[in-house]
Design a protein around this motif. Structure first.
Motif: not given
Lengths: 211, 706
Positions: A174-182, A208-209, A171-172
């Motif tokens: 592909e998406n470095k800063k996912p929202t909680s829904a993501e 993610s941070e 997940l990270l």
């Protein structure tokens, strides 16, 4: 053919399955619906008709030569495989839990994509980069996702944890800063029974941070 | 008198400490029973009945035995015997690979004469139902009847009464690591077994008895365990079969249940149906209660539940019985009897409060004698924002309607005698703590390290904790009943204190001070009356020379206490068009006594809430009355909570006293009632049957409209 064998021939026909269900009195074999096709497979095995092939797999940047059947899954190779030198592959981090692509316990990366190793044939992973949970850390340096899971206690019994680690890394990536829904969406293919989800979400956010 | 000391003086106890097994678990290094690979190991599998009730008329293993790679096949039933539920064992095989073992099962010839069956409570209780147990009249056990006070008189005094039927279905444990063992005979008389169990010593004693071995010649190991919620206490049919197969083949055998078998035969929480009538006075006193209820634990009994629950009713009559069906047996499941009892009671409380025109929280306050829960009601109401609750259920506007509810629970969890432990201090400064408990994911390994480290002035990571092995011969009880921490912690604490005392005796000459003037500091020992006199931990243990200190402990009553109270508040949003219930927030206020590790305690509360949420909204074993089979014996159709179902959970470790207690079970209890009541508060109709699925919501809304 003996009398019993004759009876068995009859009992594995589709018709006797239909006869066996619902009447409550007719003799029925166990799992008759499955017996139809699978007895043939088993018989083929008896005749030595099942063929095997030697394949090479790149797992955690190491090459393994393994003899597999067509039906052998990637998960079976990881957990139970023996290489041609007689050594156990013994990568047991990935778990077989549901055995049908539902729970994510066997999640590994194949060319960077999270896949269920129980649903992937070993043959189909030739020439690809396979990364298991054992290959996520860089030597003794844990991946930020792993560090965060420990810090937040994102595990209890830990049986689902390898799958969640790998899915979180995917997940990270592909998406470095996912929202909680993501995060919920990205991990929706994984199941935990102890109920560690809230701390898993916290851990992925922390990781993610750091990435 | 031993005590845990004041919170202000605790360096580690009560803090948030990462679990010791964390690194192994996140790297995949943690070895569960399922992960054990032994040299020359065979794979075991079990053939199971696909029919609910049958006589075995023929069983032939010869073709399976002849399959290349098959090393042993054993019958687990025999001609003339009855199979009484789907999943019951017929035969077991051991083969070179798991795939060959699967093939071999298909070559086993079984002939069954099917018998009439019942798989639902309604069918079992129907007129003319086939009788499936020989020892009962019909399919019902003799009812247990209890009466207190004068129920009829109380009803005549009641200002309001409610009469309702509440139902919860069978729920299965769904341990992610299925039940199973890896068995190895190290020689003719010595057996080593890796077991996915909640009771290392229980399984050891079980196997020793069954195979007529001295207990110390059976070693059971459970280093890590993939989920135990009450169903993993014995070796089981599968364990005994694995031992036999290993004996026959003289090779190690791994035999784990399949996911399907796990649902069918590895235990479940019994169903509950209760017809209840209750009455209260105008000023809100619950005075009368009359309940007739039953449940099914499969072919066995044991379908008990708590009724009434939590709230005091002076006049009550209860009648309960078991219903037998052709399905796998119940086993203890996380707070047996409590969640289903709590769902019914908390629903009933709300229904009475509504008739009285009283806030349901107020009605609870009047009828709840627990001071702890009274305080929890205040805190929980604040946290959820109870003032935002609909005064009139269903009065919200729009398609998606919100509501709030509350539920309560109680549990024991005070531990018991029987644990032996040893704390060892070595001359090189290393410390080891050993006991025969097992860490099933609750974090007891870390709790032990925290206690020893606190006592000796070290860090938890300095302590090498060895649990989950009967080898050292230091027994401890099974991990059930939320008893582990309260049973183990006092023994570890007293063992560590005894070891510390022994170390003081060795160090006193060096510090030229009397033993009782010595104290532990962080990483050092110092003299209380002259703090300039100090030695480091390593200097101190260096005094041991060739010796090491090894001390046992004892179960000190004063260090533990049973009896915990909990309450939970839920806020939900119900989509009145799709019937979907989304839980927005749960506030769980859980009495935890002295939480040794606040972090893992919070994990336990989260986990309990989520399992309760699953029971409220998702989980149900569905039996097909036509074929006698379970229709959802997998993880696709048997729904357990996933990421999308998880609400915001506020887990509050509610400190009550400085004594250790257990919290594994209690947090799963109040969730069901809280959610069910919140659903009612949102839409103004009540669902009295779990799980609260969209079809039930839509039907109820349609009926209300009509």
């Amino acid at each position: 053919m003996s009398e019993k064998e004759k009876k068995q021939e009859t009992n594995i026909s589709r018709r006797s399955f239909l006869k066996g269900v619902g009447t409550g009195t007719v003799a029925a074999t166990v799992a008759p619906a499955i017996l139809v096709s699978d007895a043939e497979t088993a018989e083929a095995q008896t005749d030595g008709a099942v063929s095997t092939a030697k394949i090479q797999l790149n797992i955690n940047e190491k090459l393994y030569e393994i003899e597999v059947e067509a039906r052998t899954t990637l998960l079976t190779v990881l957990r139970d495989g023996i290489d041609t030198g007689g050594n156990n592959v013994d990568l047991t981090g990935a778990k077989l839990i549901c055995d049908r692509g539902e729970c994510g316990g066997c999640t590994v990366l194949v060319d960077g994509k999270a896949v269920y190793a129980c649903m992937m044939l070993a043959m189909d992973t030739q020439g690809k980069q396979i990364t298991t949970v054992e290959g996520i850390a860089n030597g003794d340096n844990l991946h930020p996702v792993q560090e965060a899971f420990i810090k937040h206690d994102a595990m209890m019994c830990g049986f689902c944890t390898p799958g969640f680690i790998v899915s979180s890394v995917a997940l990270l990536n592909e998406n470095k800063k996912p929202t909680s829904a993501e995060i919920k969406d990205g991990l929706s293919g994984n199941t935990c029974r102890c109920g560690t989800y809230p701390f898993i979400f916290d851990a992925v956010e922390t990781a993610s941070e750091k990435m | 008198m031993a005590s845990w000391g004041e919170a202000s003086q605790s360096r580690l106890i009560g803090k948030r400490i990462a679990r010791l097994s964390g690194k192994d678990k996140v790297t995949g290094k943690a070895k569960y029973t399922f992960d054990i690979n032994r040299p020359e190991m065979l794979y075991g599998r079990i053939l199971r009945s696909e029919v609910a009730h049958a006589n075995v008329t023929d069983l032939d293993l010869t073709r399976a035995e002849a399959l290349p790679g098959v090393k042993a096949v054993i019958p687990l039933t025999e001609v003339g015997r009855k199979l009484r539920y789907q999943g019951q064992e017929i035969a077991a095989v051991a083969a070179e690979t798991d795939d060959i073992a699967k093939d071999a099962l298909r070559l086993i010839y079984v002939e069954l004469e099917e018998l009439p069956f019942v798989v639902t409570e309604a069918d079992a209780m129907a007129e003319g139902a086939p009788q499936i147990r020989d020892d009962w009249k019909g399919n019902q056990s003799n009812p247990g009847i209890n009466e207190d006070g004068d129920v009829d008189a109380a009803f005549s005094e009641a200002a309001v009464t409610v009469e309702a039927t509440y139902h919860t279905p069978v729920q299965t444990h769904v341990c992610l690591e299925t039940h199973g063992h890896v068995v190895e005979w190290t020689d003719e008389n010595n057996l080593t077994v890796w077991a996915s169990t909640q009771a290392v010593f229980g399984v050891r004693n079980d196997l020793a008895r069954r195979f007529e071995l001295p207990a110390n010649q059976v070693r059971v190991i459970t280093e890590h365990m993939g989920g135990g919620f009450g169903s993993k206490f014995n070796a089981g049919v599968e364990g005994l079969a694995a031992v036999r197969l290993s004996r026959m083949t003289e090779r190690p055998v791994k035999l784990m249940l399949t996911r399907k078998a796990e649902h069918l035969v590895a235990g479940n929480r019994p169903s509950m149906t209760q017809h209840v009538k209750a009455g209260a006075t105008r000023d809100g006193r619950l005075i009368a209660y009359d309940m007739r209820g039953y449940g099914t634990g499969g072919i066995s009994s044991g379908a008990g539940f708590n009724a009434p629950y939590v709230y005091h009713v002076p006049n009550r009559r209860t009648e309960r019985f078991n219903v037998a069906v052709n399905a796998g047996n119940q086993r203890a499941m996380r707070a047996p009897g409590h969640p289903q009892g709590a769902f019914a009671m908390d629903s009933l409380m709300d229904e009475l409060a509504e008739k009285l025109g009283m806030n349901p929280l107020e009605f609870r306050r009047i009828n709840d004698s627990s001071e702890v829960r009274q305080a929890q009601y205040t805190l929980g109401a604040q946290e959820i924002g109870w003032h935002r609750r609909n005064n009139v259920p269903g009065s919200g506007t729009g398609v998606k309607k919100r509501g709030m509810g509350v539920g309560s629970g109680l549990w024991g969890g005070g531990g018991g005698r029987g644990t032996q432990a040893r704390v060892t201090i070595n001359a090189d400064g290393t410390v080891e703590a050993v006991t025969g408990t097992q860490d099933i994911g609750t974090g007891i390994r870390t709790v032990i390290a925290i206690i020893v480290a606190e006592e000796l002035g070290l860090a938890p990571t300095d302590i090498s904790v060895k649990v989950g092995d009967s080898g050292p011969g230091l027994p401890s009880g099974g991990s059930g009943g939320s008893q582990t921490t309260a049973s183990v912690a006092p023994v570890i604490k007293t063992a560590a204190a005894a070891a510390k005392q022994k170390l003081f005796e060795h160090v006193a000459p060096l510090l030229q001070a009397p033993v009782d003037d010595l104290r532990i500091g962080t990483g050092k020992i110092y003299v209380a009356s002259d703090r300039t006199k100090t030695v480091t931990w390593k200097q101190a243990t260096g005094q041991l020379g060739q010796e090491s200190i090894s001390e046992g402990g004892n179960w000190d009553q004063e260090l533990r206490q049973g009896g915990v109270a909990g309450t939970q508040f839920a806020e939900v949003e119900v989509d009145t068009q799709t019937g979907h219930v989304k839980v927005l927030k749960i506030v769980a206020v859980q009495d935890c006594g002295l939480a040794i590790n606040r972090l893992t305690t919070e994990s336990q509360i989260n986990g309990g809430v989520i399992m309760g949420l699953g029971q409220a909204l998702l989980e149900e074993r569905i039996m097909d009355p036509q074929t006698g089979r379970m229709l959802n014996a997998n993880l696709e159709d048997y729904k357990v909570p996933g990421t999308f179902e998880i609400p915001e959970i506020k887990s509050i470790v509610f400190d009550t006293h400085r004594k250790v207690t257990g919290v594994g079970e209690p947090p799963c209890i109040p969730t069901l009632g809280a959610i069910a009541n919140a659903v009612h508060n949102a839409i103004g109709v009540r669902i009295r049957e779990l799980p609260i699925t969209p079809d039930k919501i839509l039907t109820a809304l349609a009926e209300k409209k009509a």
